[in-house]
Write a protein that holds these residues in place. Structure first.
Motif, mmCIF file in Angstrom:
data_model
loop_
_atom_site.group_PDB
_atom_site.id
_atom_site.type_symbol
_atom_site.label_atom_id
_atom_site.label_comp_id
_atom_site.label_asym_id
_atom_site.label_seq_id
_atom_site.Cartn_x
_atom_site.Cartn_y
_atom_site.Cartn_z
ATOM 1 N N THR A 53 0.825 -1.208 0.000
ATOM 2 C CA THR A 53 0.000 0.000 0.000
ATOM 3 C C THR A 53 0.858 1.257 0.000
ATOM 4 O O THR A 53 0.571 2.235 -0.707
ATOM 5 N N THR A 54 1.920 1.232 0.780
ATOM 6 C CA THR A 54 2.782 2.416 0.880
ATOM 7 C C THR A 54 3.854 2.442 -0.207
ATOM 8 O O THR A 54 4.581 3.424 -0.333
ATOM 9 N N GLY A 55 3.939 1.369 -1.011
ATOM 10 C CA GLY A 55 5.031 1.250 -1.987
ATOM 11 C C GLY A 55 4.926 2.166 -3.180
ATOM 12 O O GLY A 55 5.899 2.356 -3.911
ATOM 13 N N GLY A 56 3.727 2.727 -3.401
ATOM 14 C CA GLY A 56 3.572 3.650 -4.526
ATOM 15 C C GLY A 56 3.468 2.939 -5.863
ATOM 16 O O GLY A 56 3.476 1.700 -5.948
ATOM 17 N N PHE A 57 3.415 3.723 -6.932
ATOM 18 C CA PHE A 57 3.202 3.184 -8.275
ATOM 19 C C PHE A 57 4.528 2.928 -9.000
ATOM 20 O O PHE A 57 4.696 3.297 -10.165
ATOM 21 N N SER A 58 5.442 2.290 -8.311
ATOM 22 C CA SER A 58 6.696 1.905 -8.957
ATOM 23 C C SER A 58 6.495 0.568 -9.669
ATOM 24 O O SER A 58 5.643 -0.240 -9.279
ATOM 25 N N SER A 60 8.400 -1.979 -9.634
ATOM 26 C CA SER A 60 8.737 -3.069 -8.721
ATOM 27 C C SER A 60 7.565 -3.400 -7.800
ATOM 28 O O SER A 60 7.208 -4.572 -7.612
ATOM 29 N N ASN A 61 6.943 -2.374 -7.244
ATOM 30 C CA ASN A 61 5.819 -2.600 -6.339
ATOM 31 C C ASN A 61 4.630 -3.207 -7.071
ATOM 32 O O ASN A 61 3.987 -4.145 -6.578
ATOM 33 N N LEU A 62 4.332 -2.708 -8.273
ATOM 34 C CA LEU A 62 3.218 -3.257 -9.052
ATOM 35 C C LEU A 62 3.482 -4.706 -9.437
ATOM 36 O O LEU A 62 2.562 -5.548 -9.422
ATOM 37 N N TYR A 63 4.724 -5.018 -9.759
ATOM 38 C CA TYR A 63 5.072 -6.402 -10.098
ATOM 39 C C TYR A 63 4.800 -7.326 -8.917
ATOM 40 O O TYR A 63 4.205 -8.403 -9.084
ATOM 41 N N HIS A 64 5.227 -6.904 -7.732
ATOM 42 C CA HIS A 64 5.026 -7.752 -6.552
ATOM 43 C C HIS A 64 3.555 -7.851 -6.159
ATOM 44 O O HIS A 64 3.100 -8.903 -5.701
ATOM 45 N N ILE A 65 2.800 -6.783 -6.349
ATOM 46 C CA ILE A 65 1.363 -6.831 -6.057
ATOM 47 C C ILE A 65 0.676 -7.896 -6.907
ATOM 48 O O ILE A 65 -0.194 -8.632 -6.427
ATOM 49 N N PHE A 66 1.093 -8.017 -8.175
ATOM 50 C CA PHE A 66 0.428 -8.946 -9.087
ATOM 51 C C PHE A 66 1.064 -10.336 -9.125
ATOM 52 O O PHE A 66 0.571 -11.207 -9.841
ATOM 53 N N THR A 67 2.115 -10.558 -8.358
ATOM 54 C CA THR A 67 2.765 -11.877 -8.399
ATOM 55 C C THR A 67 2.951 -12.524 -7.026
ATOM 56 O O THR A 67 3.121 -13.743 -6.951
ATOM 57 N N ASP A 68 2.912 -11.748 -5.965
ATOM 58 C CA ASP A 68 3.177 -12.306 -4.630
ATOM 59 C C ASP A 68 1.939 -12.952 -4.028
ATOM 60 O O ASP A 68 0.813 -12.490 -4.232
ATOM 61 N N PHE A 69 2.164 -14.033 -3.259
ATOM 62 C CA PHE A 69 1.156 -14.589 -2.371
ATOM 63 C C PHE A 69 1.474 -14.048 -0.979
ATOM 64 O O PHE A 69 2.424 -14.491 -0.333
ATOM 65 N N TYR A 70 0.686 -13.099 -0.544
ATOM 66 C CA TYR A 70 0.982 -12.397 0.697
ATOM 67 C C TYR A 70 0.131 -12.959 1.830
ATOM 68 O O TYR A 70 -1.074 -12.770 1.857
ATOM 69 N N HIS A 71 0.760 -13.697 2.748
ATOM 70 C CA HIS A 71 0.051 -14.317 3.878
ATOM 71 C C HIS A 71 -1.116 -15.180 3.397
ATOM 72 O O HIS A 71 -2.208 -15.157 3.976
ATOM 73 N N GLY A 72 -0.898 -15.923 2.339
ATOM 74 C CA GLY A 72 -1.966 -16.763 1.810
ATOM 75 C C GLY A 72 -3.013 -16.006 1.017
ATOM 76 O O GLY A 72 -4.058 -16.560 0.677
ATOM 77 N N GLN A 73 -2.748 -14.732 0.722
ATOM 78 C CA GLN A 73 -3.708 -13.899 -0.011
ATOM 79 C C GLN A 73 -3.204 -13.646 -1.433
ATOM 80 O O GLN A 73 -2.024 -13.404 -1.641
ATOM 81 N N PHE A 74 -4.109 -13.715 -2.390
ATOM 82 C CA PHE A 74 -3.788 -13.274 -3.749
ATOM 83 C C PHE A 74 -4.978 -12.480 -4.252
ATOM 84 O O PHE A 74 -5.971 -13.025 -4.716
ATOM 85 N N ILE A 85 -6.242 4.561 -2.877
ATOM 86 C CA ILE A 85 -6.799 5.362 -1.775
ATOM 87 C C ILE A 85 -5.679 5.987 -0.954
ATOM 88 O O ILE A 85 -5.720 7.183 -0.617
ATOM 89 N N TYR A 86 -4.663 5.169 -0.637
ATOM 90 C CA TYR A 86 -3.545 5.688 0.162
ATOM 91 C C TYR A 86 -2.804 6.803 -0.574
ATOM 92 O O TYR A 86 -2.421 7.812 0.033
ATOM 93 N N SER A 87 -2.620 6.630 -1.862
ATOM 94 C CA SER A 87 -1.896 7.633 -2.652
ATOM 95 C C SER A 87 -2.621 8.978 -2.655
ATOM 96 O O SER A 87 -1.996 10.034 -2.725
ATOM 97 N N LEU A 88 -3.953 8.932 -2.566
ATOM 98 C CA LEU A 88 -4.749 10.158 -2.605
ATOM 99 C C LEU A 88 -4.993 10.761 -1.221
ATOM 100 O O LEU A 88 -4.986 11.985 -1.050
ATOM 101 N N PHE A 89 -5.199 9.894 -0.227
ATOM 102 C CA PHE A 89 -5.645 10.383 1.087
ATOM 103 C C PHE A 89 -4.798 9.907 2.254
ATOM 104 O O PHE A 89 -5.106 10.239 3.404
ATOM 105 N N GLY A 90 -3.755 9.124 1.993
ATOM 106 C CA GLY A 90 -2.991 8.567 3.099
ATOM 107 C C GLY A 90 -3.829 7.540 3.848
ATOM 108 O O GLY A 90 -4.829 7.027 3.327
ATOM 109 N N TYR A 91 -3.432 7.241 5.084
ATOM 110 C CA TYR A 91 -4.189 6.264 5.872
ATOM 111 C C TYR A 91 -5.348 6.954 6.594
ATOM 112 O O TYR A 91 -5.409 7.010 7.828
ATOM 113 N N SER A 92 -6.265 7.470 5.815
ATOM 114 C CA SER A 92 -7.490 8.068 6.351
ATOM 115 C C SER A 92 -8.564 6.986 6.401
ATOM 116 O O SER A 92 -9.018 6.497 5.356
#
Length: 437
Positions: A53-58, A60-74, A85-92
């Motif tokens: 979420t905090t990684g931004g639109f790089s 590398s970050n987009l690649y990992h978002i679409f390829t990683d199994f994060y804690h059993g989540q895809f 949402i975070y990019s526009l408003f932060g953690y609101s």
């Protein structure tokens, strides 16, 4: 000219009126969620608030978002939702909850449009009250308490997003069936894939299209129809494999034998059905009643027989509305029944029936309209009173239940009440440790 302008304005208002009413009612019921915080002790601290979420639109970050199994989540599109949402408003927390409520409103409107289109296209269910049935179904489903978990809990936003793409895919599929356009066929595949990239429950889409085919009168013996299903089936198989791989990353909390899972699945199916028909004492936790290897309580032996009787009654009645709604309900809940072992520590979860509940709401409303024009005036008023009281009950319950999800402290309070009521559960210690760690 002025008269013509007024007529156009009235026509536009008449067209938009059902949408305005649906949006207004959903906001009225769910507005408390806009004041809710993140649930730091219930997954939001890692599902929503994380390095993706905090990684931004790089790249590398987009690649990992679409390829990683994060804690059993895809769920890459769900993570993209958080990232935007975070990019526009932060953690609101307000912004995150506002977007979730927006997704639910979109889904309510899509249910209305889909059912209206489906009933108009159907050769087996079409009535003279298509639009009324579609509207009231969307109305009741939109305020149904079993949807509170998906709307109120930010970590469950994947349910909302997958459902939006799923309903759009069904609408696109109906357009394809009407126009036989390659454009709509390709769009349906794309929307189905986007739905899967939001939540693995979308893998049942190809089965749902067969159900739609039958009720709009397509010839199921036509080889071309089955050829059309090949890409959908391949995507479903791919989705199933990805789901198994992602679940394998996170070890199962509880591993039950196949025979135990059959009994638990029957119990879960019965619980889901009753919660859709008459929600009562809903909770964010429904612990397994036994640990693996323990003997089942006697009452659990009853559920398979109850379900067999229900299926037999459906077979005897064989009314189109019963057949469609029961199959729609079953198709969309099948992957959450624990028949295939999944890494969950609850036997049921309200969020899993978000789409399935549409079938039950549709059954209630369709039956209401089917009967009301065949009864006496007195019974007609009683039926109207009954459906009004039912809708009020659903809306008031949902509005009240949203407050359970306000913050971590409100969930802790709910947990203490749950443990006080269910002292026979063997998982009390595990649940306490889960919330306190």
């Amino acid at each position: 000219s002025q008269f013509s302008h007024c007529m156009k304005a009235n026509t536009m208002f008449y067209t938009l009126r059902p949408y305005i009413i649906l949006v207004s009612i959903v906001v009225l019921v769910y507005y408390p969620v806009l004041n809710h915080d993140f649930l730091y002790l219930w997954d939001d601290h890692w599902v929503v608030i994380n390095h993706y979420t905090t990684g931004g639109f790089s790249w590398s970050n987009l690649y990992h978002i679409f390829t990683d199994f994060y804690h059993g989540q895809f769920s890459p599109l769900n993570e993209m939702n958080y990232l935007i949402i975070y990019s526009l408003f932060g953690y609101s927390s307000f912004a995150f909850h506002l977007v979730d409520l927006g997704w639910h409103i979109i889904n309510v409107l899509l249910v209305f449009v889909f059912l209206d289109t489906f009933l108009t296209s159907s050769q087996r269910l079409s009535t003279t009250h298509n639009r009324k049935i579609a509207f009231l179904t969307a109305f009741i489903w939109g305020i149904h308490p079993v949807n509170v978990e998906a709307v109120s809990w930010l970590s469950a936003s994947k349910i909302l997003i997958y459902s939006a793409f799923y309903l759009l895919a069904l609408l696109s599929y109906l357009k394809f069936c009407q126009k036989r356009s390659a454009l709509y066929y390709g769009l349906t595949l794309l929307l189905f894939f986007c739905s899967f990239l939001s939540k693995e429950q979308a893998v049942v889409f190809s089965l749902c299209t067969l159900l739609v085919d039958y009720f709009i009168g397509r010839d199921l013996k036509n080889i071309q129809l089955w050829e059309e299903k090949i890409p959908f089936s391949l995507l479903s198989i791919y989705g199933g494999l990805v789901t198994i791989l992602s679940q394998g990353i996170s070890a199962n909390e509880l591993v039950y034998s196949f025979s135990e899972r059959i009994f638990l699945a029957c119990y879960a199916l019965f619980e889901y059905l009753t919660k859709c028909l008459l929600p009562f004492k809903l909770s964010y936790l429904y612990p397994f009643p036994i640990l693996p290897g323990e003997s089942l309580p006697v009452r659990f032996w009853i559920y398979p027989f109850i379900l067999i009787m229900v299926v037999y009654c459906i077979y005897l009645l064989r009314k189109n509305i019963i057949l469609f709604t029961s199959l729609f309900f079953l198709i969309h809940i099948a992957v959450a029944l624990h028949i295939i072992s999944i890494s969950r520590f609850t036997v049921t979860a309200d969020r899993y029936i978000y789409l399935s509940c549409i079938g039950i709401c549709f059954f209630v409303v369709y039956t209401f309209f089917d009967k009301i024009y065949r009864v006496t005036q007195m019974k007609k008023w009683l039926m109207i009173l009954g459906i009004t009281v039912y809708a009020l009950y659903l809306g008031i319950y949902s509005n009240s239940y949203t407050r359970v999800w306000e913050n971590s402290n409100s969930l802790k309070k709910e947990l203490r009440l749950l443990l006080k009521e269910r002292k026979d559960f063997n998982q009390i210690q595990e649940l306490q440790e889960l919330m306190l760690k």
